[in-house]
Design an enzyme around this catalytic site. Structure first.
Site, PDB file in Angstrom:
ATOM      1  N   ASP A 177      -0.327 -12.955  -9.324  1.00  0.00           N
ATOM      2  CA  ASP A 177      -1.527 -13.521  -8.825  1.00  0.00           C
ATOM      3  C   ASP A 177      -1.946 -14.487  -9.415  1.00  0.00           C
ATOM      4  OD1 ASP A 177      -2.916 -13.504  -6.528  1.00  0.00           O
ATOM      5  OD2 ASP A 177      -3.926 -11.782  -6.541  1.00  0.00           O
ATOM      6  N   ASP A 178      -2.368 -15.765  -8.921  1.00  0.00           N
ATOM      7  CA  ASP A 178      -2.716 -16.849  -9.501  1.00  0.00           C
ATOM      8  C   ASP A 178      -2.361 -17.349 -10.945  1.00  0.00           C
ATOM      9  OD1 ASP A 178      -4.462 -16.133  -7.284  1.00  0.00           O
ATOM     10  OD2 ASP A 178      -6.418 -16.239  -8.158  1.00  0.00           O
ATOM     11  N   CYS A 228      -3.856 -16.718  -1.612  1.00  0.00           N
ATOM     12  CA  CYS A 228      -2.950 -15.550  -1.785  1.00  0.00           C
ATOM     13  C   CYS A 228      -2.107 -15.209  -0.434  1.00  0.00           C
ATOM     14  CB  CYS A 228      -3.792 -14.370  -2.272  1.00  0.00           C
ATOM     15  SG  CYS A 228      -4.785 -14.448  -3.663  1.00  0.00           S
ATOM     16  N   HIS A 280      -0.497  -9.964   1.103  1.00  0.00           N
ATOM     17  CA  HIS A 280      -1.998 -10.253   1.106  1.00  0.00           C
ATOM     18  C   HIS A 280      -2.663  -8.738   0.429  1.00  0.00           C
ATOM     19  CE1 HIS A 280      -6.398 -10.767   1.710  1.00  0.00           C
ATOM     20  NE2 HIS A 280      -5.931 -11.645   0.574  1.00  0.00           N
ATOM     21  N   ASP A 323       1.868 -16.898  -7.269  1.00  0.00           N
ATOM     22  CA  ASP A 323       1.773 -17.135  -5.895  1.00  0.00           C
ATOM     23  C   ASP A 323       0.929 -18.691  -5.618  1.00  0.00           C
ATOM     24  OD1 ASP A 323      -1.003 -16.443  -6.350  1.00  0.00           O
ATOM     25  OD2 ASP A 323      -1.254 -15.046  -4.505  1.00  0.00           O
ATOM     26  N   HIS A 324       0.411 -19.331  -6.499  1.00  0.00           N
ATOM     27  CA  HIS A 324       0.035 -20.514  -6.573  1.00  0.00           C
ATOM     28  C   HIS A 324      -0.693 -20.995  -8.004  1.00  0.00           C
ATOM     29  CE1 HIS A 324      -3.880 -18.549  -6.177  1.00  0.00           C
ATOM     30  NE2 HIS A 324      -3.257 -17.778  -4.936  1.00  0.00           N
TER      31      HIS A 324
HETATM   32 CA   LIG Z   1      -3.191 -15.659  -5.396  1.00  0.00          CA
END
Ligand SMILES: [Ca+2]
Length: 491
Positions: free
Chosen positions: A33-34, A72, A131, A337-338
């Site tokens: 995540d992130d 997300c 998510h 995810d980004h």
């Molecule tokens: Ca994320």
């Protein structure tokens, strides 16, 4: 008669041998995540990510991988469905719920996981894949009672242990003492350095669940699709002290593009809400004035510690895969995810359509394929993963997907049939990235509504040159229309 029976038996045996299906390749999909490309293998000389570096050294690393939406739920929706966003709801964290309500069981599979499940794979999810962090749909503050699955048809099994935090979402925003952001109504800092072991935060618990599950899956006949979704480095930047201790804070590099970009409307950058939900930060982040370098270093230190912590958890899963003898028959994907603005353009957050929020790591290890780095002039997208997995695992796809398989790049290092552009969406804007340019169009009233960045001259997107180079904008608009696969216009 006896003779005939024997011949028949021999023939049946021979026939069975020939028809024996090939052993299907397992899939291990790890979502982080992130996670921006702050990884040694992506060229950051200071961060410590030995396990991801090791994976990259034996797999294919994509230098220019872009997500479709820098948030997300919507980013995960595009990678899981293999589709670009079609409505404004597909840009939100409820994107997958929206897609699935449109695609009931029996028509198109709800996700790539569902597609593998329909093709005989045993599918297991742990943590934040879609998510939801525990596979269930419910609001942050609601009780899990009555919750329904976010992807009702995809999983044979979904595992999560909320441990001392009680629920999935509380664990997601959890601190080492068992508290969380929700219950304290944001009266918490965006970082924590507790002297705890790896299981003091949720990712350590998930790594143990994943290694246990791998043991069990290794004893079964069916091929598996195991998906593990780690939480860090998502806010809060909480990691055990030993990972903070890997770094000397005064040596932590600051952003190379700390100022606002030139010729840009502030609404392109202003969504910093998530960061400021951590009210006990040392300073508030605003676009009007940069935070101090000291505080910026402290936050980046927290981010790096969180990345090293998650890297160590990924290492445990990869080691177990190796130990069980599964590595040679398991396709491994690690995906961020980004990206994230660590003070870049004065932003502390992810909700922009600049490169720094859209570019994330993508590493794929396909057993038998030689390791390679796909250079930055080859643009790839998250939406490409679904067709890639189906292609490399030999699963037919007889329904439309928006991406293109990365199989050619992974196996041969090049693929002349690929288009070299990626579309991303957010904040009333659509952005197209090519090997050299980023062209962003905002569908809003304020001006200017077009931004152009030349990565050859300006790799950190510090000057919008749309007004100065109308010829390039015009040429890219032709390419945009060619690549337009039914993009919707944000309202
Ligand atoms: Ca994320």
């Amino acid at each position: 008669m006896k003779f005939h029976l024997s011949v028949l038996l021999v023939l049946v045996t021979l026939f069975s041998c020939r028809e024996e299906p090939p052993v299907k390749m397992n899939v291990l999909f790890i979502a982080v995540d992130d996670l921006r490309p702050d990884i040694g293998a992506y060229g950051n000389p200071y961060i410590q990510t030995p396990h991801l570096d090791r994976l990259a050294a034996t797999g294919t690393l994509f230098e220019s991988h872009f997500v479709q939406v820098p948030t997300c739920g919507a980013s995960r929706c595009s990678i899981l469905t293999g589709l670009l966003p079609k409505t404004t709801k597909h840009l939100s964290n409820a994107a997958l719920e929206e897609f699935i309500s449109d695609a009931p069981e029996g028509s198109v599979p709800e996700s790539v996981v569902h597609h593998f499940r329909r093709n005989g794979y045993r599918t297991v999810g742990i943590g934040k894949i879609s998510h939801s962090v525990d596979g269930l749909l419910y609001g942050y503050r609601e009780s899990p009672e009555g919750a329904r699955p976010e992807m009702p048809y995809s999983w044979d099994e979904f595992l999560f242990d909320p441990d001392k935090w009680g629920t999935g979402w509380n664990a997601f925003f959890g601190y080492a003492d068992g508290s969380n952001r929700q219950e304290k109504d944001g009266q918490v800092p965006p970082y924590e350095m507790a002297d705890v072991d790896d299981r003091g935060y949720p990712d350590g618990i998930m790594a143990d669940m994943a290694t246990d599950k791998l043991k069990e899956l290794s004893e079964q006949q069916a091929p598996f699709f195991l998906s593990v979704g780690f939480f860090k480095p998502h806010l809060p930047f909480n990691a055990p002290k030993k990972y903070w201790d890997l770094y000397q804070r005064d040596r932590i590099p600051l952003s190379r593009v700390k100022d606002l970009p030139e010729n840009v409307h502030l609404s392109s950058l202003q969504r910093m809400g998530e960061f400021n939900q951590y009210r006990l930060g040392d300073e508030q982040a605003t676009l009007e004035a940069a935070i101090s370098d000291d505080y910026a270093r402290k936050l980046i230190h927290g981010y790096y510690a969180s990345v090293s912590y998650v890297d160590a958890q990924i290492g445990k899963v990869l080691d177990e895969l190796e130990r069980l003898g599964l590595a040679e028959n398991t396709l491994v994907v690690v995906w961020g995810d980004h990206g994230w603005h660590l003070g870049d353009h004065r932003v502390w957050g992810k909700h922009t359509i600049f490169d720094v929020a859209l570019r994330s790591p993508l590493i794929i290890r396909y057993p038998g394929s030689k390791s390679r780095k796909i250079p930055s002039d080859q643009v790839v997208s998250s939406v490409d993963l679904y067709p890639t997995l189906a292609d490399l695992c030999g699963l037919p796809v007889d329904f439309p997907l928006d991406g293109q398989s990365l199989g050619g790049l992974i196996q041969h290092g090049s693929d002349p049939d690929r288009t070299n552009r990626s579309f991303s969406y957010f904040n009333k804007g659509i952005s197209m990235r090519t090997d050299r340019y980023r062209l962003t169009r905002y569908f809003r009233e304020e001006q200017p509504n077009i931004e152009l960045y030349d990565h050859q001259e300006d790799p950190y997107e510090s000057v919008n040159i749309a007004q100065k180079r109308p010829d390039v904008v015009e040429q890219l608009m032709v390419e945009w229309k060619t690549g337009d696969t039914g993009l919707y216009t944000p309202q």
